[in-house]
Design a protein around this motif. Structure first.
Motif, mmCIF file in Angstrom:
data_model
loop_
_atom_site.group_PDB
_atom_site.id
_atom_site.type_symbol
_atom_site.label_atom_id
_atom_site.label_comp_id
_atom_site.label_asym_id
_atom_site.label_seq_id
_atom_site.Cartn_x
_atom_site.Cartn_y
_atom_site.Cartn_z
ATOM 1 N N LEU A 140 52.841 33.864 -17.806
ATOM 2 C CA LEU A 140 51.763 34.483 -17.131
ATOM 3 C C LEU A 140 51.740 34.704 -15.870
ATOM 4 O O LEU A 140 50.956 35.240 -15.051
ATOM 5 C CB LEU A 140 50.530 33.601 -17.589
ATOM 6 C CG LEU A 140 50.040 33.380 -18.902
ATOM 7 C CD1 LEU A 140 48.738 32.654 -19.037
ATOM 8 C CD2 LEU A 140 49.973 34.751 -19.492
ATOM 9 N N SER B 100 48.750 27.524 -21.643
ATOM 10 C CA SER B 100 47.499 28.092 -21.967
ATOM 11 C C SER B 100 46.730 27.399 -22.921
ATOM 12 O O SER B 100 47.410 26.921 -24.116
ATOM 13 C CB SER B 100 48.101 29.471 -22.826
ATOM 14 O OG SER B 100 46.842 29.943 -23.749
ATOM 15 N N SER B 101 45.694 26.932 -22.568
ATOM 16 C CA SER B 101 44.813 26.063 -23.318
ATOM 17 C C SER B 101 44.286 26.987 -24.716
ATOM 18 O O SER B 101 43.984 26.199 -25.804
ATOM 19 C CB SER B 101 43.512 25.353 -22.645
ATOM 20 O OG SER B 101 42.794 26.468 -22.271
ATOM 21 N N ALA B 102 44.180 28.144 -24.592
ATOM 22 C CA ALA B 102 43.793 28.969 -25.866
ATOM 23 C C ALA B 102 44.829 29.060 -26.714
ATOM 24 O O ALA B 102 44.684 28.571 -28.052
ATOM 25 C CB ALA B 102 43.343 30.412 -25.364
ATOM 26 N N ASN C 81 39.575 30.409 -16.139
ATOM 27 C CA ASN C 81 40.806 31.219 -16.518
ATOM 28 C C ASN C 81 41.542 31.777 -15.450
ATOM 29 O O ASN C 81 41.134 31.763 -14.394
ATOM 30 C CB ASN C 81 40.407 32.117 -17.481
ATOM 31 C CG ASN C 81 41.379 32.408 -18.498
ATOM 32 O OD1 ASN C 81 42.464 32.286 -18.394
ATOM 33 N ND2 ASN C 81 41.105 33.518 -19.639
ATOM 34 N N THR C 82 42.711 32.332 -15.598
ATOM 35 C CA THR C 82 43.645 32.850 -14.340
ATOM 36 C C THR C 82 43.181 33.784 -13.861
ATOM 37 O O THR C 82 43.222 33.734 -12.718
ATOM 38 C CB THR C 82 45.044 33.209 -15.235
ATOM 39 O OG1 THR C 82 45.382 32.416 -16.220
ATOM 40 C CG2 THR C 82 46.217 33.140 -14.242
ATOM 41 N N ALA C 83 42.503 34.756 -14.572
ATOM 42 C CA ALA C 83 42.053 36.061 -13.886
ATOM 43 C C ALA C 83 40.740 35.737 -13.153
ATOM 44 O O ALA C 83 41.034 35.871 -11.796
ATOM 45 C CB ALA C 83 41.573 36.935 -14.725
ATOM 46 N N HIS D 83 52.550 39.242 -19.405
ATOM 47 C CA HIS D 83 51.365 39.569 -20.516
ATOM 48 C C HIS D 83 50.952 40.973 -20.165
ATOM 49 O O HIS D 83 50.446 41.618 -21.076
ATOM 50 C CB HIS D 83 50.315 38.612 -20.608
ATOM 51 C CG HIS D 83 49.699 38.147 -19.073
ATOM 52 N ND1 HIS D 83 50.339 37.635 -18.063
ATOM 53 C CD2 HIS D 83 48.547 38.255 -18.597
ATOM 54 C CE1 HIS D 83 49.486 37.644 -16.974
ATOM 55 N NE2 HIS D 83 48.185 38.007 -17.463
ATOM 56 N N ARG D 84 51.297 41.196 -18.850
ATOM 57 C CA ARG D 84 50.648 42.774 -18.397
ATOM 58 C C ARG D 84 51.947 43.867 -18.599
ATOM 59 O O ARG D 84 51.510 44.844 -18.233
ATOM 60 C CB ARG D 84 50.377 42.634 -16.989
ATOM 61 C CG ARG D 84 49.105 41.699 -16.665
ATOM 62 C CD ARG D 84 48.510 42.059 -15.388
ATOM 63 N NE ARG D 84 47.549 41.082 -15.078
ATOM 64 C CZ ARG D 84 47.946 40.044 -14.540
ATOM 65 N NH1 ARG D 84 49.160 40.017 -13.761
ATOM 66 N NH2 ARG D 84 46.987 39.049 -14.034
ATOM 67 N N SER E 149 41.683 33.194 -29.667
ATOM 68 C CA SER E 149 42.298 31.894 -30.327
ATOM 69 C C SER E 149 41.071 31.533 -31.510
ATOM 70 O O SER E 149 41.822 31.139 -32.691
ATOM 71 C CB SER E 149 42.529 30.645 -29.480
ATOM 72 O OG SER E 149 40.943 30.421 -28.692
ATOM 73 N N MET F 4 46.064 41.840 -23.356
ATOM 74 C CA MET F 4 47.103 41.262 -22.264
ATOM 75 C C MET F 4 46.816 40.008 -22.197
ATOM 76 O O MET F 4 46.941 39.449 -21.052
ATOM 77 C CB MET F 4 47.213 42.241 -21.081
ATOM 78 C CG MET F 4 47.606 43.671 -21.380
ATOM 79 S SD MET F 4 47.673 44.490 -19.894
ATOM 80 C CE MET F 4 46.055 44.838 -19.576
ATOM 81 N N ARG F 5 46.367 39.154 -23.217
ATOM 82 C CA ARG F 5 46.033 37.652 -22.962
ATOM 83 C C ARG F 5 46.865 36.910 -24.519
ATOM 84 O O ARG F 5 47.349 37.539 -25.236
ATOM 85 C CB ARG F 5 44.588 37.392 -23.140
ATOM 86 C CG ARG F 5 44.131 37.990 -21.622
ATOM 87 C CD ARG F 5 42.564 37.498 -21.672
ATOM 88 N NE ARG F 5 41.643 38.041 -20.939
ATOM 89 C CZ ARG F 5 40.764 37.428 -20.185
ATOM 90 N NH1 ARG F 5 40.413 36.161 -20.334
ATOM 91 N NH2 ARG F 5 40.431 38.042 -19.063
ATOM 92 N N VAL F 6 47.108 35.585 -23.916
ATOM 93 C CA VAL F 6 47.975 34.712 -24.959
ATOM 94 C C VAL F 6 46.541 33.956 -25.436
ATOM 95 O O VAL F 6 45.836 33.739 -24.657
ATOM 96 C CB VAL F 6 49.014 34.008 -24.535
ATOM 97 C CG1 VAL F 6 50.241 35.013 -24.276
ATOM 98 C CG2 VAL F 6 48.711 33.154 -23.483
ATOM 99 N N PRO F 7 46.590 33.518 -26.655
ATOM 100 C CA PRO F 7 47.759 33.638 -27.788
ATOM 101 C C PRO F 7 47.688 35.109 -28.407
ATOM 102 O O PRO F 7 46.343 35.538 -28.648
ATOM 103 C CB PRO F 7 47.484 32.703 -28.607
ATOM 104 C CG PRO F 7 46.053 32.324 -28.585
ATOM 105 C CD PRO F 7 45.687 32.816 -27.334
HETATM 106 N N1 LIG Z 1 38.901 34.118 -25.401
HETATM 107 C C1 LIG Z 1 40.484 34.150 -25.540
HETATM 108 C C2 LIG Z 1 41.068 33.525 -23.921
HETATM 109 C C3 LIG Z 1 42.565 33.954 -23.963
HETATM 110 C C4 LIG Z 1 42.972 33.709 -22.533
HETATM 111 O O1 LIG Z 1 42.239 34.250 -21.532
HETATM 112 N N2 LIG Z 1 44.209 33.375 -22.479
HETATM 113 C C5 LIG Z 1 44.720 33.162 -21.202
HETATM 114 C C6 LIG Z 1 45.658 31.898 -20.814
HETATM 115 S S1 LIG Z 1 44.501 30.441 -21.376
HETATM 116 C C7 LIG Z 1 45.420 34.336 -20.511
HETATM 117 O O2 LIG Z 1 46.033 35.120 -21.180
HETATM 118 N N3 LIG Z 1 45.081 34.769 -19.343
HETATM 119 C C8 LIG Z 1 46.015 35.795 -18.706
HETATM 120 C C9 LIG Z 1 45.019 36.810 -17.817
HETATM 121 O O3 LIG Z 1 43.727 36.340 -17.823
HETATM 122 O O4 LIG Z 1 45.455 37.563 -17.349
HETATM 123 C C10 LIG Z 1 41.184 33.272 -26.721
HETATM 124 O O5 LIG Z 1 40.398 32.232 -26.937
HETATM 125 O O6 LIG Z 1 42.221 33.589 -26.991
#
Ligand SMILES: N[C@@H](CCC(=O)N[C@@H](CS)C(=O)NCC(=O)O)C(=O)O
Length: 211
Positions: free
Chosen positions: A33, A9-11, A111-113, A40-41, A68, A52-55
């Protein structure tokens, strides 16, 4: 502190760099993920981060922070040495602009979604998805290439939030084989940051959950 993270995860990578730059100790809890349909879900993680996202970062007193850039702002305010934003308001706005190009304009599209939506719901093949990915990075990097002033970091002799956001995005660009030859300034900043222990320790391959 506990960082809920995913090695790729780049975030999360941004937050890892910031924590390392500040010299803060933290434990990593990997949230995969894709395994089990995306851990995460699951209910456990949803209770930690309803988005439901990291971090997500659990502080020592139990408070949980998400997003982030909000986490990094918190770290910069509570642990100001070294600062990640310049004091001068104009310089500060310029650093934030580069961070926002990455965090608000490039990353959400790649992003993944949205990538899964392109693949599954819209039925695009791998070549089209890769072209989409490269397109948004290239557009963003074209702007960043002219906005930064390497010296050797994106905005001079001190690492800023711009570097913290840029280096994970460069990592992703390389991972997806996006050509970077048109971006010598960005590559120079990346090379300078890669000499710093805080950035090296934050790399995906150096995480406890790396595969
Ligand atoms: N804007 C958020 C983005 C977080 C985000 O989208 N993380 C991604 C991984 S880089 C994630 O958890 N994706 C899971 C998904 O979209 O289901 C941040 O900067 O923390």
């Amino acid at each position: 502190m506990i960082l809920y993270s995913f090695f790729r995860s780049s975030a999360a990578y941004r937050v890892r760099i910031a924590l390392n730059l500040k010299g803060l100790r933290y434990e990593t809890v990997g949230i995969h993920l894709s395994k089990d349909g995306g851990r995460h879900r699951g209910a456990d993680y949803r209770a930690i981060n309803p988005q439901m996202r990291v971090p997500a970062l659990r502080l020592d007193d139990g408070d949980v922070l998400t997003q982030s850039l909000a986490i990094i702002d918190y770290l910069d305010e509570t642990c100001p040495d070294p600062p990640l934003l310049p004091r001068d308001p104009i310089a500060r706005a310029r650093v934030r602009a580069v961070a926002d190009i990455i965090a608000c304009d490039i990353h959400p599209l790649n992003n993944t979604a949205p990538l899964n939506y392109l693949k599954t719901t819209l039925g695009h093949g791998p070549a089209e998805v890769d072209a989409w990915y490269a397109h948004w990075i290239t557009l963003g990097f074209e702007a960043i290439e002219t906005l930064i002033q390497p010296g050797p970091y994106a905005f001079g002799t001190a690492v800023t939030l711009a570097d913290v956001c840029l280096i994970p995005q460069v990592y992703n660009a390389r991972r997806f084989k996006v050509p970077l030859d048109r971006f010598p300034q960005i590559c120079a900043v990346d090379a300078a940051c890669q000499k710093l222990d805080a950035f090296v320790r934050a790399k995906p391959e150096n995480q406890p959950d790396a595969e």
